[in-house]
Design a protein around this motif. Sequence first.
Motif, PDB file in Angstrom:
ATOM      1  N   ALA A 151     -23.781  -9.262  19.507  1.00 60.46           N
ATOM      2  CA  ALA A 151     -23.156 -10.637  19.631  1.00 60.46           C
ATOM      3  C   ALA A 151     -22.478 -10.735  18.335  1.00 60.46           C
ATOM      4  CB  ALA A 151     -24.121 -11.693  19.848  1.00 60.46           C
ATOM      5  N   LYS A 152     -21.530 -11.790  18.449  1.00 62.19           N
ATOM      6  CA  LYS A 152     -20.902 -12.039  17.008  1.00 62.19           C
ATOM      7  C   LYS A 152     -21.934 -13.109  16.508  1.00 62.19           C
ATOM      8  CE  LYS A 152     -16.030 -11.506  17.797  1.00 62.19           C
ATOM      9  NZ  LYS A 152     -14.634 -12.208  18.037  1.00 62.19           N
ATOM     10  N   GLU A 153     -21.909 -13.502  15.147  1.00 62.16           N
ATOM     11  CA  GLU A 153     -22.613 -14.508  14.553  1.00 62.16           C
ATOM     12  C   GLU A 153     -22.576 -15.795  15.334  1.00 62.16           C
ATOM     13  OE1 GLU A 153     -24.066 -15.608  10.176  1.00 62.16           O
ATOM     14  OE2 GLU A 153     -22.786 -13.862  10.500  1.00 62.16           O
ATOM     15  N   ASN A 154     -23.719 -16.520  15.411  1.00 57.98           N
ATOM     16  CA  ASN A 154     -23.505 -17.783  15.977  1.00 57.98           C
ATOM     17  C   ASN A 154     -23.278 -17.757  17.406  1.00 57.98           C
ATOM     18  OD1 ASN A 154     -24.254 -19.220  13.367  1.00 57.98           O
ATOM     19  ND2 ASN A 154     -22.114 -18.866  12.832  1.00 57.98           N
ATOM     20  N   HIS A 155     -23.244 -16.587  17.951  1.00 58.69           N
ATOM     21  CA  HIS A 155     -22.794 -16.637  19.684  1.00 58.69           C
ATOM     22  C   HIS A 155     -23.982 -15.809  20.234  1.00 58.69           C
ATOM     23  CE1 HIS A 155     -18.901 -17.963  19.793  1.00 58.69           C
ATOM     24  NE2 HIS A 155     -18.637 -17.155  18.525  1.00 58.69           N
ATOM     25  N   GLU A 156     -25.200 -15.722  19.611  1.00 55.94           N
ATOM     26  CA  GLU A 156     -26.571 -15.086  20.009  1.00 55.94           C
ATOM     27  C   GLU A 156     -26.790 -15.567  21.424  1.00 55.94           C
ATOM     28  OE1 GLU A 156     -26.779 -14.613  15.708  1.00 55.94           O
ATOM     29  OE2 GLU A 156     -26.134 -16.020  17.018  1.00 55.94           O
ATOM     30  N   LYS A 171     -15.830 -11.990  25.967  1.00 54.96           N
ATOM     31  CA  LYS A 171     -14.594 -11.193  25.485  1.00 54.96           C
ATOM     32  C   LYS A 171     -14.599 -11.469  23.869  1.00 54.96           C
ATOM     33  CE  LYS A 171     -10.792 -13.838  27.024  1.00 54.96           C
ATOM     34  NZ  LYS A 171      -9.505 -13.731  27.932  1.00 54.96           N
ATOM     35  N   ASP A 172     -14.965 -12.938  23.478  1.00 53.85           N
ATOM     36  CA  ASP A 172     -14.671 -13.501  22.467  1.00 53.85           C
ATOM     37  C   ASP A 172     -15.975 -13.509  21.492  1.00 53.85           C
ATOM     38  OD1 ASP A 172     -11.776 -13.385  22.568  1.00 53.85           O
ATOM     39  OD2 ASP A 172     -11.932 -15.361  23.551  1.00 53.85           O
ATOM     40  N   LYS A 173     -17.072 -12.978  22.013  1.00 50.62           N
ATOM     41  CA  LYS A 173     -18.373 -13.670  21.673  1.00 50.62           C
ATOM     42  C   LYS A 173     -19.046 -12.215  21.341  1.00 50.62           C
ATOM     43  CE  LYS A 173     -18.862 -17.518  24.821  1.00 50.62           C
ATOM     44  NZ  LYS A 173     -17.700 -17.416  25.518  1.00 50.62           N
ATOM     45  N   ILE A 174     -18.377 -11.080  21.268  1.00 49.53           N
ATOM     46  CA  ILE A 174     -19.244  -9.904  20.861  1.00 49.53           C
ATOM     47  C   ILE A 174     -18.137  -9.253  19.935  1.00 49.53           C
ATOM     48  CG2 ILE A 174     -20.597  -9.903  23.113  1.00 49.53           C
ATOM     49  CD1 ILE A 174     -18.922  -7.460  23.936  1.00 49.53           C
ATOM     50  N   GLU A 175     -19.243  -8.490  19.023  1.00 47.03           N
ATOM     51  CA  GLU A 175     -18.619  -7.448  17.997  1.00 47.03           C
ATOM     52  C   GLU A 175     -18.371  -6.200  18.698  1.00 47.03           C
ATOM     53  OE1 GLU A 175     -20.699  -7.309  14.631  1.00 47.03           O
ATOM     54  OE2 GLU A 175     -20.373  -9.281  14.098  1.00 47.03           O
ATOM     55  N   LEU A 176     -19.353  -5.739  19.522  1.00 46.32           N
ATOM     56  CA  LEU A 176     -19.420  -4.364  19.897  1.00 46.32           C
ATOM     57  C   LEU A 176     -19.767  -4.229  21.363  1.00 46.32           C
ATOM     58  CD1 LEU A 176     -19.525  -1.077  19.220  1.00 46.32           C
ATOM     59  CD2 LEU A 176     -21.876  -1.791  18.888  1.00 46.32           C
ATOM     60  N   LEU A 177     -19.254  -3.296  22.206  1.00 43.96           N
ATOM     61  CA  LEU A 177     -19.909  -3.109  23.566  1.00 43.96           C
ATOM     62  C   LEU A 177     -19.927  -1.501  23.270  1.00 43.96           C
ATOM     63  CD1 LEU A 177     -20.963  -3.312  26.413  1.00 43.96           C
ATOM     64  CD2 LEU A 177     -18.678  -3.417  27.116  1.00 43.96           C
ATOM     65  N   ASP A 178     -20.944  -0.767  23.457  1.00 43.17           N
ATOM     66  CA  ASP A 178     -21.320   0.678  23.469  1.00 43.17           C
ATOM     67  C   ASP A 178     -21.890   1.115  24.609  1.00 43.17           C
ATOM     68  OD1 ASP A 178     -20.797   3.179  22.228  1.00 43.17           O
ATOM     69  OD2 ASP A 178     -23.015   3.214  21.947  1.00 43.17           O
ATOM     70  N   ILE A 179     -21.186   1.829  25.589  1.00 39.85           N
ATOM     71  CA  ILE A 179     -22.010   2.369  26.710  1.00 39.85           C
ATOM     72  C   ILE A 179     -22.175   3.844  26.471  1.00 39.85           C
ATOM     73  CG2 ILE A 179     -21.801   2.847  29.140  1.00 39.85           C
ATOM     74  CD1 ILE A 179     -20.180   0.360  29.110  1.00 39.85           C
ATOM     75  N   LYS A 180     -23.518   4.335  26.762  1.00 42.18           N
ATOM     76  CA  LYS A 180     -23.822   5.750  26.615  1.00 42.18           C
ATOM     77  C   LYS A 180     -24.495   6.157  27.945  1.00 42.18           C
ATOM     78  CE  LYS A 180     -24.622   6.230  21.607  1.00 42.18           C
ATOM     79  NZ  LYS A 180     -23.584   5.496  21.071  1.00 42.18           N
ATOM     80  N   PHE A 181     -23.958   7.126  28.530  1.00 45.55           N
ATOM     81  CA  PHE A 181     -24.438   7.732  29.638  1.00 45.55           C
ATOM     82  C   PHE A 181     -25.530   8.661  29.154  1.00 45.55           C
ATOM     83  CE2 PHE A 181     -20.695   5.888  31.037  1.00 45.55           C
ATOM     84  CZ  PHE A 181     -20.958   5.751  32.313  1.00 45.55           C
ATOM     85  N   ILE A 182     -26.805   8.953  29.818  1.00 49.30           N
ATOM     86  CA  ILE A 182     -27.992   9.528  29.092  1.00 49.30           C
ATOM     87  C   ILE A 182     -28.532  10.238  30.383  1.00 49.30           C
ATOM     88  CG2 ILE A 182     -28.385   8.113  27.417  1.00 49.30           C
ATOM     89  CD1 ILE A 182     -30.955   6.849  29.055  1.00 49.30           C
ATOM     90  N   GLU A 183     -29.108  11.412  30.136  1.00 55.22           N
ATOM     91  CA  GLU A 183     -29.734  12.222  30.892  1.00 55.22           C
ATOM     92  C   GLU A 183     -31.311  12.404  30.584  1.00 55.22           C
ATOM     93  OE1 GLU A 183     -29.569  16.899  32.453  1.00 55.22           O
ATOM     94  OE2 GLU A 183     -28.182  16.250  31.005  1.00 55.22           O
ATOM     95  N   LYS A 184     -32.210  12.308  31.530  1.00 55.89           N
ATOM     96  CA  LYS A 184     -33.678  12.176  31.398  1.00 55.89           C
ATOM     97  C   LYS A 184     -34.088  13.786  31.301  1.00 55.89           C
ATOM     98  CE  LYS A 184     -38.000  10.653  33.247  1.00 55.89           C
ATOM     99  NZ  LYS A 184     -38.663   9.862  34.240  1.00 55.89           N
ATOM    100  N   LEU A 185     -34.697  14.092  30.308  1.00 57.30           N
ATOM    101  CA  LEU A 185     -35.054  15.753  30.348  1.00 57.30           C
ATOM    102  C   LEU A 185     -36.537  15.832  30.320  1.00 57.30           C
ATOM    103  CD1 LEU A 185     -33.046  16.591  26.642  1.00 57.30           C
ATOM    104  CD2 LEU A 185     -32.199  16.683  29.308  1.00 57.30           C
TER     105      LEU A 185
END
Length: 96
Positions: free
Chosen positions: A12-17, A81-95
């Motif tokens: 989240a951007k600062e003050n938008h948490e 859209k105007d409230k976040i600094e980052l959106l990171d999506i990782k696809f993971i596999e359970k090992l």
Amino acid sequence: MNNIRLIATIVAKENHENEVVSACKAMVKPSHKDEGCIQYEFHKDTTQPRTFIFFEIWKDQNAIDKHNETEHMKAFVENLKDKIELLDIKFIEKLA
């Protein structure tokens, strides 16, 4: 075929948490109802106060694609859209 697991990290951007937390919490219930949703959890990072994480398990890619086209997802993306600094999506596999 294995289920698809992913981790979506949002900063989240600062003050938008509070707005980000509210929007994210509002996604959980309708997303659980989406066809092919096996697990949909919202978490916060305990070491980085503006970082939030979704942990999701979906039946297959088709279920994710349908989820991404729902009205609740479209509204969520528009709202943040105007409230976040980052959106990171990782696809993971359970090992193990």
